[in-house]
Design a protein around this motif. Structure first.
Motif, PDB file in Angstrom:
ATOM      1  N   GLN A 266      43.796  33.854  55.666  1.00 26.74           N
ATOM      2  CA  GLN A 266      43.514  34.764  54.553  1.00 26.74           C
ATOM      3  C   GLN A 266      42.735  34.055  53.445  1.00 26.74           C
ATOM      4  N   THR A 270      38.589  34.855  52.025  1.00 24.06           N
ATOM      5  CA  THR A 270      38.121  35.149  50.665  1.00 24.06           C
ATOM      6  C   THR A 270      36.866  34.355  50.308  1.00 24.06           C
ATOM      7  N   ASP A 282      33.755  32.284  43.891  1.00 25.99           N
ATOM      8  CA  ASP A 282      33.380  32.653  42.530  1.00 25.99           C
ATOM      9  C   ASP A 282      32.408  31.636  41.942  1.00 25.99           C
ATOM     10  N   HIS A 385      38.619  29.193  42.705  1.00 24.70           N
ATOM     11  CA  HIS A 385      38.575  30.440  43.482  1.00 24.70           C
ATOM     12  C   HIS A 385      39.862  30.640  44.272  1.00 24.70           C
ATOM     13  N   ARG A 389      43.431  33.382  43.577  1.00 28.50           N
ATOM     14  CA  ARG A 389      43.860  34.362  44.580  1.00 28.50           C
ATOM     15  C   ARG A 389      45.190  34.014  45.237  1.00 28.50           C
TER      16      ARG A 389
END
Length: 501
Positions: A266, A270, A282, A385, A389
């Motif tokens: 996961q 991202t 990001d 980043h 998350r």
């Protein structure tokens, strides 16, 4: 064209190498060409001996022995000084050849190679067997054949031929080498920035790396730089996460227990766009310098001259990402940073199944950087980043990392390359930036600020892959074998000697 025909015909273009407009000693290389031809078997055996010595930094295998062999080869080729340079990792090498010439040229060599799985090879990777390859002729197959022992051994063959013909090289040589390129050149800066070595390099007109630059269709590309790289591991574990098991447990418990492996998957998801193509970290593109109009022009020329179908076949692919047209694919390769998964491991991977819930999973990644990205800024963006998350527990271990490099097209090094290739009837393609990486930033960035790049005729392929090869005796009229490639280095040294700053 066989090697003897090439060695005769190349003399026709030699006069074109006198780029200063005056008569050149390079115009009369009959003795050198004869030496190259006479020493053909010797040059091949030297390469085979080098390939037969495994030098795998990632596995800590054969590096000391490989460094010793490398130094012996340099001394045999005429370097008066060749010695190991200790680092905090594997040793580097520093060598000098004083020819009493007005100019000095720098060389970059690597003596390490990538790992192998012999089961994937049709010819044993350390045997350096000579085989007939359809469409190319006689090739040597082995790890390091093209990346980089083949081209490097070819350069050394040029020095042997010059000496055998009673000539000194037309330039002095300063060589720096490393045994950690394939793990990201972790300690190479300790070699280049040693005061004595940095002072010697500062007196050179530039640095070049021997290279097998010819495509199967004979095209040659001159790279005006290379992307930077960050190699890292992302590690998810139950211990660090505080969720999931701290050792592998039965998979039936998955209904009630978290999975560190899925936690890692996961997190990885991202970092890229939903189709897995573009980086989605990001701020990843904040410092990316757009391609300049001149770089776009070079790409347009390359798109017309390069063979898209051949490239796809060589890469064993059917289409580019998102089915973009060829020109856009080339723009992406030159100007886009990347996030790539090299490997992904967790839990049981042997034969059959084993119903476990792994407590730990690892992803090996490489991130390719373009101007004006930096290593530190990019790493901080990745960590921020992930933390934002909910993946701040994932451990990041950085291996090798360094920024991109760039060399001006009007530098003496690049002009000499163009003159050398054109002197043998090849109009090279100028390319903004190699998609791969090498530690050229140590030469192009302050304090040295030198031109740096790659040069060489000849062809090979399979770097980092099974059945890596380098052409020895070419049956392809558009590609040179080891003798033609050897002579090209002689001509390049003369072109560098005559090139005006």
């Amino acid at each position: 064209m066989d090697r003897r025909t090439f060695l005769r015909n190349v003399a026709v273009g030699a006069a074109g190498l006198a780029v200063s407009g005056r008569s050149s000693a390079a115009d009369d290389l009959g003795g050198v060409r004869a030496e190259i031809e006479k020493r053909h078997d010797e040059a091949v055996k030297r390469l085979q001996q080098w390939i037969a010595q495994p030098t795998i930094a990632a596995e800590k295998r054969g590096i000391e022995e490989g460094c010793d062999l490398f130094i012996r080869m340099l001394r045999d080729a005429g370097f008066q000084r060749a010695e190991r340079i200790p680092t905090d990792g594997f040793p580097g090498v520093f060598a000098t050849l004083d020819a009493g010439a007005p100019k000095t040229v720098g060389l970059y060599f690597m003596y390490d190679v990538k790992q192998v799985d012999p089961r994937e090879w049709s010819s044993p990777p350390w045997e350096a067997r000579l085989v007939d390859k359809p469409g190319f002729g006689k090739v040597v197959v082995g790890r390091g054949a093209v990346n980089q022992k083949g081209p490097e051994a070819t350069f050394l063959a040029a020095l042997h031929a010059l000496r055998g013909a009673g000539r000194k090289p037309p330039v002095n040589l300063i060589l720096v080498g490393e045994g950690e390129e394939e793990i990201g050149s972790v300690h190479f800066a300790q070699v280049v920035r040693k005061p004595e070595i940095a002072a010697a390099l500062s007196k050179t007109v530039g640095i070049y790396m021997p290279f097998a630059a010819q495509d199967p269709d004979g095209n040659v590309t001159i790279n005006l730089g290379a992307k930077g790289v960050i190699e890292l591991e992302m590690i998810a574990s139950g211990e660090k996460w505080g969720r999931g098991p701290s050792h592998d447990i039965h998979s039936s418990l998955r209904a009630a227990v978290d999975s560190p492996a899925f936690h890692l998957v996961q997190a990885l998801a991202t970092m890229v766009s939903p189709d897995g193509v573009d980086p989605a970290v990001d701020g990843y593109f904040e410092k990316v310098r757009p391609l300049s109009p001149e770089e776009e022009r070079l790409i347009e020329i390359a798109a017309r001259r390069r063979d898209e179908a051949r490239e796809k076949k060589q890469l064993s692919i059917q289409r580019w990402v998102r089915d973009v047209p060829y020109r856009e694919a080339l723009q992406r390769m030159a100007g886009r940073p990347t996030v790539n998964i090299e490997g992904l491991v967790g839990g049981y991977t042997g034969p059959g199944g084993k119903t476990v819930l792994p407590h730990r999973a690892i992803a090996k990644l490489d991130l390719r950087l373009v101007p004006d990205m930096t290593v530190e800024d990019t790493l901080q963006k990745v960590k921020a980043h992930l933390a934002k998350r909910g993946f701040g527990d994932i451990e990041i271990k950085v291996g090798g990392a360094y920024p991109p490099n760039t060399t001006r097209a009007d530098s003496a090094m690049i002009r000499a390359e163009q003159a050398t290739y054109r002197g043998v009837g090849i109009d090279p393609i100028l390319w903004p930036r190699l998609g791969g990486s090498w530690p050229g930033y140590l030469f192009t960035e302050p304090p040295l600020e030198l031109a740096a790049g790659h040069f060489g005729l000849g062809h090979g392929s399979g770097a980092h892959a099974p059945d890596e090869y380098y052409v020895i005796e070419s049956s392809n009229p558009k590609v040179q074998g080891i003798d033609g490639a050897t002579l090209s280095h002689v001509h390049y040294l003369y072109a560098l000697a005559e090139q005006q700053a």
